[in-house]
Motif scaffolding. Structure first.
Motif, PDB file in Angstrom:
ATOM      1  N   VAL A  23     -43.235  94.115 -10.075  1.00 61.35           N
ATOM      2  CA  VAL A  23     -42.515  94.247 -11.348  1.00 61.35           C
ATOM      3  C   VAL A  23     -41.120  93.620 -11.232  1.00 61.35           C
ATOM      4  O   VAL A  23     -40.673  92.896 -12.132  1.00 61.35           O
ATOM      5  N   ALA A  24     -40.449  93.827 -10.108  1.00 55.35           N
ATOM      6  CA  ALA A  24     -39.111  93.243  -9.914  1.00 55.35           C
ATOM      7  C   ALA A  24     -39.167  91.721  -9.947  1.00 55.35           C
ATOM      8  O   ALA A  24     -38.197  91.059 -10.307  1.00 55.35           O
ATOM      9  N   ARG A  25     -40.307  91.179  -9.610  1.00 57.38           N
ATOM     10  CA  ARG A  25     -40.493  89.732  -9.601  1.00 57.38           C
ATOM     11  C   ARG A  25     -40.851  89.185 -10.966  1.00 57.38           C
ATOM     12  O   ARG A  25     -41.034  87.992 -11.148  1.00 57.38           O
ATOM     13  N   GLY A  26     -41.031  90.061 -11.928  1.00 58.37           N
ATOM     14  CA  GLY A  26     -41.326  89.617 -13.287  1.00 58.37           C
ATOM     15  C   GLY A  26     -42.806  89.490 -13.584  1.00 58.37           C
ATOM     16  O   GLY A  26     -43.185  88.941 -14.620  1.00 58.37           O
ATOM     17  N   ALA A  27     -43.649  89.981 -12.687  1.00 61.94           N
ATOM     18  CA  ALA A  27     -45.096  89.939 -12.918  1.00 61.94           C
ATOM     19  C   ALA A  27     -45.566  91.268 -13.518  1.00 61.94           C
ATOM     20  O   ALA A  27     -44.814  92.250 -13.556  1.00 61.94           O
ATOM     21  N   ARG A  28     -46.820  91.272 -13.977  1.00 65.50           N
ATOM     22  CA  ARG A  28     -47.421  92.516 -14.482  1.00 65.50           C
ATOM     23  C   ARG A  28     -48.229  93.160 -13.352  1.00 65.50           C
ATOM     24  O   ARG A  28     -48.679  92.474 -12.427  1.00 65.50           O
ATOM     25  N   ALA A  29     -48.422  94.461 -13.462  1.00 62.75           N
ATOM     26  CA  ALA A  29     -49.247  95.149 -12.465  1.00 62.75           C
ATOM     27  C   ALA A  29     -50.206  96.109 -13.160  1.00 62.75           C
ATOM     28  O   ALA A  29     -49.843  96.759 -14.149  1.00 62.75           O
ATOM     29  N   ILE A  30     -51.418  96.156 -12.636  1.00 63.04           N
ATOM     30  CA  ILE A  30     -52.405  97.151 -13.064  1.00 63.04           C
ATOM     31  C   ILE A  30     -52.535  98.121 -11.898  1.00 63.04           C
ATOM     32  O   ILE A  30     -52.877  97.710 -10.783  1.00 63.04           O
ATOM     33  N   LEU A  31     -52.199  99.364 -12.165  1.00 62.25           N
ATOM     34  CA  LEU A  31     -52.170 100.361 -11.086  1.00 62.25           C
ATOM     35  C   LEU A  31     -53.380 101.281 -11.200  1.00 62.25           C
ATOM     36  O   LEU A  31     -53.596 101.899 -12.240  1.00 62.25           O
ATOM     37  N   ALA A  48     -43.202  99.220 -19.173  1.00 64.97           N
ATOM     38  CA  ALA A  48     -44.223  98.440 -19.883  1.00 64.97           C
ATOM     39  C   ALA A  48     -44.837  97.333 -19.044  1.00 64.97           C
ATOM     40  O   ALA A  48     -45.858  96.762 -19.431  1.00 64.97           O
ATOM     41  N   ALA A  49     -44.240  97.025 -17.906  1.00 60.42           N
ATOM     42  CA  ALA A  49     -44.805  95.960 -17.064  1.00 60.42           C
ATOM     43  C   ALA A  49     -46.051  96.421 -16.319  1.00 60.42           C
ATOM     44  O   ALA A  49     -46.733  95.612 -15.691  1.00 60.42           O
ATOM     45  N   VAL A  50     -46.335  97.718 -16.379  1.00 58.56           N
ATOM     46  CA  VAL A  50     -47.538  98.196 -15.689  1.00 58.56           C
ATOM     47  C   VAL A  50     -48.472  98.905 -16.659  1.00 58.56           C
ATOM     48  O   VAL A  50     -48.034  99.493 -17.640  1.00 58.56           O
ATOM     49  N   GLU A  51     -49.769  98.809 -16.368  1.00 58.11           N
ATOM     50  CA  GLU A  51     -50.724  99.681 -17.044  1.00 58.11           C
ATOM     51  C   GLU A  51     -51.503 100.418 -15.965  1.00 58.11           C
ATOM     52  O   GLU A  51     -51.686  99.889 -14.859  1.00 58.11           O
ATOM     53  N   THR A  52     -51.909 101.630 -16.269  1.00 60.60           N
ATOM     54  CA  THR A  52     -52.492 102.474 -15.229  1.00 60.60           C
ATOM     55  C   THR A  52     -53.875 102.981 -15.654  1.00 60.60           C
ATOM     56  O   THR A  52     -54.122 103.183 -16.840  1.00 60.60           O
TER      57      THR A  52
END
Ligand code: NAD
Length: 235
Positions: A23-31, A48-52
């Motif tokens: 997320v700090a790098r500006g990418a999205r993450a699916i957790l 909002a950068a992650v969805e779980t």
């Protein structure tokens, strides 16, 4: 950065540290994690950068039902150590329980990722092995060590079979101070004692493993099929 990284076991320890870096790098993450409470906390922190999704990686139906829109990278991080089990008590059920998560789960998540992934110039997979895969693991944790050795072999096979589209590497952490260590570090001075056996003189931090994962994911375009120790010099 137009990347979306699926991270399994992302509610704690190394997986959560990888999510923070992504997320700090500006990418999205699916957790994904088996713990809904841990995912709720991660979502609150990372926004909002992650969805779980609550997904047990050993549950094929749960994997099939979880959204993977736009996924470009995978970190197969979910893993269990299991209870200490001496040789006299070791049985197939114990071994199978650990392999179901650490090995079969990794394989099933990888297959789901391969189906869903969209192309990205740096696309790749990072698998969480362990130096236990080389040294056999702490006494009483042989099944865990065997499962982590299997991940090293799977990593080499995947790197060969998925090239040139995907790079696949593994990390072999040493003793990293996360909740998984609580089953091993039962004595009050266990962490201090463990530190004495580590050339760098201390346990590792989850973020130190995550930093190497971030490098493998995004900044190592000619590295594939490797298992990299992040162990403070311990073997
Ligand atoms: P951790 O216990 O802090 O985190 C593991 C996470 O995985 C937890 O949030 C847990 O809920 C989740 N999880 C467990 N079973 C799951 C399942 N079936 N499906 C989905 N999620 C599940 O542990 P950690 O130290 O962050 O470990 C992460 C990975 O690194 C593991 O694969 C572990 O074997 C490996 N590793 C850790 C160390 C260490 O010293 N901490 C050393 C070598 C390797």
């Amino acid at each position: 950065m137009n990347a979306t990284v699926l991270i399994t076991g992302a509610g704690s320890g190394i997986g959560l540290a990888v999510a923070r870096r992504v997320v700090a790098r500006g990418a999205r993450a699916i957790l994904w994690d088996i713990s809904g409470a841990a995912l709720t906390a991660a979502q609150a922190e990372l926004g909002a950068a992650v969805e779980t999704s609550v997904v047990d990686v050993s549950d094929a139906a749960a994997i099939a039902g979880a959204p993977l829109d736009g996924v470009t990278h995978l970190v197969n991080n979910a893993g269990i150590l299991g209870q200490r089990m001496e040789w006299g008590a070791l049985d197939a059920e114990h071994l199978q329980g650990i392999f179901d998560v650490n090995v079969v789960g990794l394989m099933m998540v990888t297959q789901a990722f391969l189906k869903a992934r969209v192309s990205h110039p740096q696309s790749g997979i990072v698998n969480l092995s362990s130096i236990a895969g080389e040294n056999g693991g702490a006494p009483g944790f042989a099944a865990y060590g065997a499962s982590k050795a299997a991940i090293m072999a799977l990593t080499r096979a995947m790197a060969r079979d998925f090239a040139p589209d995907l790079r696949v590497n593994a990390l072999a952490p040493g003793i990293i101070d996360t909740p998984i260590q609580d089953a091993v570090m039962t004595a009050p001075d266990a962490r201090a004692q463990a530190a004495e056996g580590i050339p760098l003189g201390r346990l590792g931090a989850a973020d130190e493993v995550a930093g190497t994962a971030e490098w493998l994911l995004f900044d190592a375009p000619y590295v594939t099929g490797e298992t990299i120790r992040v162990a403070g010099g311990r073997r």
